[in-house]
Scaffold this motif. Sequence first.
Motif, PDB file in Angstrom:
ATOM      1  N   SER A   2       5.021   5.098   6.837  1.00 24.74           N
ATOM      2  CA  SER A   2       4.877   6.317   5.982  1.00 24.74           C
ATOM      3  C   SER A   2       3.318   6.869   5.871  1.00 24.74           C
ATOM      4  O   SER A   2       2.395   5.970   6.057  1.00 24.74           O
ATOM      5  CB  SER A   2       5.337   6.098   4.752  1.00 24.74           C
ATOM      6  OG  SER A   2       4.408   5.278   3.797  1.00 24.74           O
ATOM      7  N   SER A   3       3.254   8.323   5.667  1.00 27.83           N
ATOM      8  CA  SER A   3       1.922   8.429   5.287  1.00 27.83           C
ATOM      9  C   SER A   3       1.363   7.951   4.185  1.00 27.83           C
ATOM     10  O   SER A   3      -0.094   7.596   4.050  1.00 27.83           O
ATOM     11  CB  SER A   3       2.157  10.111   4.870  1.00 27.83           C
ATOM     12  OG  SER A   3       2.873  11.078   5.924  1.00 27.83           O
ATOM     13  N   GLN A   4       2.075   7.532   3.342  1.00 29.03           N
ATOM     14  CA  GLN A   4       1.203   6.688   1.946  1.00 29.03           C
ATOM     15  C   GLN A   4       0.823   5.575   2.366  1.00 29.03           C
ATOM     16  O   GLN A   4      -0.259   5.142   2.023  1.00 29.03           O
ATOM     17  CB  GLN A   4       2.601   6.660   0.954  1.00 29.03           C
ATOM     18  CG  GLN A   4       2.065   6.052  -0.524  1.00 29.03           C
ATOM     19  CD  GLN A   4       0.759   6.767  -0.967  1.00 29.03           C
ATOM     20  OE1 GLN A   4       0.866   7.996  -1.213  1.00 29.03           O
ATOM     21  NE2 GLN A   4      -0.300   6.402  -1.682  1.00 29.03           N
ATOM     22  N   LEU A   6      -0.264   4.703   5.200  1.00 32.01           N
ATOM     23  CA  LEU A   6      -1.595   5.096   6.145  1.00 32.01           C
ATOM     24  C   LEU A   6      -2.718   5.335   5.414  1.00 32.01           C
ATOM     25  O   LEU A   6      -3.976   4.932   5.335  1.00 32.01           O
ATOM     26  CB  LEU A   6      -1.306   6.114   7.093  1.00 32.01           C
ATOM     27  CG  LEU A   6      -0.489   5.876   8.356  1.00 32.01           C
ATOM     28  CD1 LEU A   6      -0.101   7.018   9.271  1.00 32.01           C
ATOM     29  CD2 LEU A   6      -1.537   4.946   9.327  1.00 32.01           C
ATOM     30  N   LYS A   7      -2.263   6.001   4.211  1.00 35.15           N
ATOM     31  CA  LYS A   7      -3.562   6.488   3.134  1.00 35.15           C
ATOM     32  C   LYS A   7      -4.010   5.144   2.317  1.00 35.15           C
ATOM     33  O   LYS A   7      -5.230   4.908   2.261  1.00 35.15           O
ATOM     34  CB  LYS A   7      -2.954   7.521   2.251  1.00 35.15           C
ATOM     35  CG  LYS A   7      -2.901   8.808   2.804  1.00 35.15           C
ATOM     36  CD  LYS A   7      -2.510   9.941   2.063  1.00 35.15           C
ATOM     37  CE  LYS A   7      -1.186   9.688   1.243  1.00 35.15           C
ATOM     38  NZ  LYS A   7      -0.943  11.005   0.302  1.00 35.15           N
ATOM     39  N   ILE A  38      -0.281   7.654  14.427  1.00 32.52           N
ATOM     40  CA  ILE A  38      -0.986   8.145  13.234  1.00 32.52           C
ATOM     41  C   ILE A  38      -1.103   9.558  13.090  1.00 32.52           C
ATOM     42  O   ILE A  38      -0.565  10.493  12.207  1.00 32.52           O
ATOM     43  CB  ILE A  38      -2.654   7.923  13.061  1.00 32.52           C
ATOM     44  CG1 ILE A  38      -2.914   6.664  12.686  1.00 32.52           C
ATOM     45  CG2 ILE A  38      -3.342   8.579  12.028  1.00 32.52           C
ATOM     46  CD1 ILE A  38      -4.236   6.175  12.547  1.00 32.52           C
ATOM     47  N   HIS A  41       1.743  11.582  11.193  1.00 33.12           N
ATOM     48  CA  HIS A  41       1.687  11.822   9.989  1.00 33.12           C
ATOM     49  C   HIS A  41       0.541  12.692   9.384  1.00 33.12           C
ATOM     50  O   HIS A  41       0.825  13.470   8.630  1.00 33.12           O
ATOM     51  CB  HIS A  41       1.548  10.403   9.383  1.00 33.12           C
ATOM     52  CG  HIS A  41       2.625   9.587   9.517  1.00 33.12           C
ATOM     53  ND1 HIS A  41       3.853   9.665   8.779  1.00 33.12           N
ATOM     54  CD2 HIS A  41       2.477   8.489  10.486  1.00 33.12           C
ATOM     55  CE1 HIS A  41       4.400   8.755   9.184  1.00 33.12           C
ATOM     56  NE2 HIS A  41       4.034   7.991  10.057  1.00 33.12           N
ATOM     57  N   PHE A  42      -0.771  12.762  10.331  1.00 34.80           N
ATOM     58  CA  PHE A  42      -1.647  13.596   9.916  1.00 34.80           C
ATOM     59  C   PHE A  42      -2.217  14.351  11.372  1.00 34.80           C
ATOM     60  O   PHE A  42      -2.328  13.333  12.363  1.00 34.80           O
ATOM     61  CB  PHE A  42      -2.863  12.774   9.217  1.00 34.80           C
ATOM     62  CG  PHE A  42      -2.441  12.002   8.109  1.00 34.80           C
ATOM     63  CD1 PHE A  42      -2.518  12.872   6.849  1.00 34.80           C
ATOM     64  CD2 PHE A  42      -1.903  10.609   7.934  1.00 34.80           C
ATOM     65  CE1 PHE A  42      -2.132  12.121   5.891  1.00 34.80           C
ATOM     66  CE2 PHE A  42      -1.450  10.115   6.822  1.00 34.80           C
ATOM     67  CZ  PHE A  42      -1.515  10.733   5.626  1.00 34.80           C
ATOM     68  N   LEU A  48      -6.577  13.278   7.221  1.00 28.60           N
ATOM     69  CA  LEU A  48      -6.104  12.005   6.431  1.00 28.60           C
ATOM     70  C   LEU A  48      -7.249  12.100   5.458  1.00 28.60           C
ATOM     71  O   LEU A  48      -7.013  11.537   4.288  1.00 28.60           O
ATOM     72  CB  LEU A  48      -6.064  10.943   7.372  1.00 28.60           C
ATOM     73  CG  LEU A  48      -6.015   9.742   6.890  1.00 28.60           C
ATOM     74  CD1 LEU A  48      -4.944   9.196   5.868  1.00 28.60           C
ATOM     75  CD2 LEU A  48      -6.282   8.417   8.087  1.00 28.60           C
ATOM     76  N   GLU A  51      -6.653  14.361   2.701  1.00 25.96           N
ATOM     77  CA  GLU A  51      -5.398  14.057   1.687  1.00 25.96           C
ATOM     78  C   GLU A  51      -6.127  13.042   0.703  1.00 25.96           C
ATOM     79  O   GLU A  51      -5.737  13.043  -0.537  1.00 25.96           O
ATOM     80  CB  GLU A  51      -4.420  13.690   2.513  1.00 25.96           C
ATOM     81  CG  GLU A  51      -3.271  13.836   1.610  1.00 25.96           C
ATOM     82  CD  GLU A  51      -1.757  13.741   2.519  1.00 25.96           C
ATOM     83  OE1 GLU A  51      -1.027  13.333   2.014  1.00 25.96           O
ATOM     84  OE2 GLU A  51      -1.837  14.669   3.546  1.00 25.96           O
TER      85      GLU A  51
END
Length: 183
Positions: A2-4, A6-7, A38, A41-42, A48, A51
């Motif tokens: 998920s994007s989360q 990755l963050k 990646i 998602h971004f 990235l 965000e």
Amino acid sequence: MSSQRLKEAALPLFAEQGYEGTALSEIAKAVGIKTPSIYAHFSSKEALFLEIYRDVMRHELVMLEEVAKERHGTMEAELRAFFYRVTDFGVDPDVKRFFQRAIFFPPQALAKQMREEMTTYEAMTSESIGAILSQKLDAAQKEKWIYVFYCLLDGLSLEHEIYDAQDFTKRRDAAWEALAALL
């Protein structure tokens, strides 16, 4: 993936190594994917980073709103609680370090945009502080107090990285005493 996630993986890397020092391949490795994944998602490393920057500002604003809503009896007690909360660099250390790096050393390509967003963040923070200060200070005194607050906050954020916990505590307590004297 998920994007989360990755963050969450990128935050400590950006916090420790900065924007320029962090490769997308390191972030990908931290979550067990290949670097090109990646981009699902971004759109870019900049996207990235921005965000995460916005997430961190939201996180800090929520924390400040919570402190501003607490009641400690007197204006000075409320301001003291606010001051000590924002200068507690042991809470969410990766978040705090990321924020410090982003503010003091923004990526060159994003610096203008980040400063504009920081101005909005600072205005919202000043509004929270100003609501407490309005109990006792006029507009000019309030503005002066807020300016001194930010200068002390910036200095303490750097000193936290330099001094051991005992020395930092002494410096933070002295900073509070100087700030409280303006009330």
